[in-house]
Design a protein around this motif. Structure first.
Motif, short mmCIF file in Angstrom:
data_model
loop_
_atom_site.label_atom_id
_atom_site.label_comp_id
_atom_site.label_asym_id
_atom_site.label_seq_id
_atom_site.Cartn_x
_atom_site.Cartn_y
_atom_site.Cartn_z
N SER A 27 0.83 -1.04 -0.01
CA SER A 27 0.12 -0.05 -0.06
C SER A 27 0.93 1.19 -0.04
O SER A 27 0.69 2.22 0.67
CB SER A 27 -0.85 -0.04 1.16
N LEU A 28 2.06 1.36 -0.80
CA LEU A 28 2.77 2.35 -1.19
C LEU A 28 3.02 2.37 -2.77
O LEU A 28 3.43 1.56 -3.07
CB LEU A 28 3.96 2.14 -0.23
N PRO A 29 3.38 3.69 -2.99
CA PRO A 29 3.53 3.82 -4.51
C PRO A 29 5.20 3.45 -4.51
O PRO A 29 5.69 3.58 -3.52
CB PRO A 29 3.40 5.33 -4.62
N PRO A 30 5.36 3.37 -6.06
CA PRO A 30 6.85 2.81 -5.97
C PRO A 30 7.83 3.71 -5.39
O PRO A 30 8.85 3.05 -4.79
CB PRO A 30 6.97 2.83 -7.57
N ASP A 31 7.86 4.74 -5.47
CA ASP A 31 9.01 5.56 -4.91
C ASP A 31 8.99 5.44 -3.20
O ASP A 31 10.08 5.76 -2.85
CB ASP A 31 8.74 7.14 -5.32
N GLN A 32 8.03 5.29 -2.63
CA GLN A 32 7.85 5.01 -1.24
C GLN A 32 8.30 3.45 -0.97
O GLN A 32 8.86 3.42 0.04
CB GLN A 32 6.63 5.63 -0.75
N ASN A 63 17.68 2.18 -9.23
CA ASN A 63 16.74 2.74 -8.29
C ASN A 63 15.77 3.69 -9.09
O ASN A 63 14.60 4.02 -8.75
CB ASN A 63 17.69 3.66 -7.46
N THR A 64 16.13 4.01 -10.27
CA THR A 64 15.12 4.83 -11.20
C THR A 64 13.83 3.84 -11.90
O THR A 64 12.72 4.31 -11.63
CB THR A 64 15.79 5.47 -12.36
N ALA A 65 14.33 2.81 -12.19
CA ALA A 65 13.29 1.99 -12.68
C ALA A 65 12.71 0.88 -11.81
O ALA A 65 11.77 0.18 -12.06
CB ALA A 65 13.91 1.21 -13.98
N HIS A 66 13.38 1.07 -10.43
CA HIS A 66 12.94 0.02 -9.54
C HIS A 66 13.11 -1.32 -9.67
O HIS A 66 11.91 -2.17 -9.64
CB HIS A 66 11.27 0.40 -8.96
N THR A 67 14.05 -1.76 -10.18
CA THR A 67 14.42 -3.07 -10.52
C THR A 67 15.69 -3.63 -10.06
O THR A 67 16.61 -2.61 -9.76
CB THR A 67 14.47 -3.31 -12.01
N ALA A 68 15.81 -4.82 -9.71
CA ALA A 68 17.26 -5.17 -9.08
C ALA A 68 17.20 -6.69 -9.09
O ALA A 68 16.28 -7.52 -9.55
CB ALA A 68 17.28 -5.15 -7.68
N ARG A 69 18.53 -7.26 -9.17
CA ARG A 69 18.75 -8.75 -9.36
C ARG A 69 19.82 -9.13 -8.17
O ARG A 69 20.79 -8.51 -7.96
CB ARG A 69 19.41 -8.96 -10.77
N LEU A 71 9.23 -3.16 -9.33
CA LEU A 71 8.01 -2.67 -8.78
C LEU A 71 7.26 -1.67 -10.17
O LEU A 71 7.80 -1.57 -10.97
CB LEU A 71 8.00 -1.55 -7.78
N GLN A 72 5.89 -1.97 -10.01
CA GLN A 72 4.88 -1.58 -10.99
C GLN A 72 3.81 -0.67 -10.13
O GLN A 72 3.43 -1.31 -9.11
CB GLN A 72 4.55 -2.57 -11.85
N PRO A 73 3.59 0.50 -10.59
CA PRO A 73 2.25 1.07 -9.90
C PRO A 73 0.91 0.22 -10.12
O PRO A 73 1.00 -0.45 -11.08
CB PRO A 73 2.12 2.29 -10.76
#
Length: 225
Positions: free
Chosen positions: A10-15, A70-76, A98-100
């Motif tokens: 229950s938080l947007p991707p940036d948070q 950190n911009t695209a909100h992805t990691a491996r 993360l996706q909205p």
């Protein structure tokens, strides 16, 4: 073997992203996981325990963030672990992002897992590994959401307390100012919040029952009668 899982927070991707990247905060949310050491900002060590009926598996793991956007909100993350009793090894590559979503954010996790040795036998059967992953992710998402809720409430309470203290310290218009001596709000460091307790390992019995239920549902086309 490869499989995917997803859940929402229950938080947007940036948070939500900084929380998911905070290893010390999220590891206790993972059933059976324990953080042992943070080597550097990309590498950490931990333990992962899973109970399969009378068999208790405990992996000592090394994990490293190979990629972080950190911009695209992805990691491996690439992790490897060995059972504490020498019954085999596990190697995995986990990609998540993360996706909205309507709720806030959708967390998508893609896992590529390889088991070797005796532990590989425990993963055989109808969807056993997928069932393990589903239950772990399900419990993890509940624990994470509870942590977010507690942090949100603490933030709101701290904000309200700060506003009350500021209002009390500000003289009313036309007044002589301040609170009477002895009634001023206390200042100083707050008691630190105790560290979160690690989530309990997923029970092997519940995994077996879930696997049987999924198999039965498959026989009847997923309908309940």
């Amino acid at each position: 073997m490869q499989f995917s899982n997803n859940f929402e927070v229950s938080l947007p991707p940036d948070q939500a992203w900084p929380i998911l990247m905070d290893i010390e905060s999220i590891v206790p949310c993972m059933p059976g996981a324990e953080l042992v050491e943070i080597v550097d900002d990309k590498t950490f060590k931990g333990k992962v325990a899973v109970k399969l009926g009378p068999v208790a598996l405990s992996f000592l793991c090394n994990a490293v963030f190979e990629e972080v956007d950190n911009t695209a909100h992805t990691a491996r993350i690439k992790a490897s672990g060995a059972d504490a009793k020498g019954r085999g090894n596990a190697n995995t590559t986990i990609r998540f992002g993360l996706q909205p979503s309507a709720k806030g954010s959708k967390v998508i996790i893609d896992t590529d897992l390889t088991l070797s040795g005796a532990v590989a036998q425990y993963g055989r059967g109808v969807g056993m590994i997928q069932t393990v992953a589903n239950q772990i992710i399900s419990q993890f998402s509940k624990n994470l959401e509870a942590q977010i809720s507690q942090s949100r409430q603490a933030g709101e309470l701290n904000g309200a307390a700060g506003a009350a203290q500021a209002a009390a310290a500000t003289p009313p218009a036309g007044g002589t100012g301040g609170m009477p001596p002895g009634l001023a709000p206390a200042t100083g460091p707050r008691t630190p919040r105790p560290p979160a307790k690690p989530a309990k390992p997923i029970s092997g019995f519940s995994l077996i029952m879930s696997s049987l239920w999924n198999m039965i549902r498959g026989w009847f086309g997923g309908s309940s009668r």
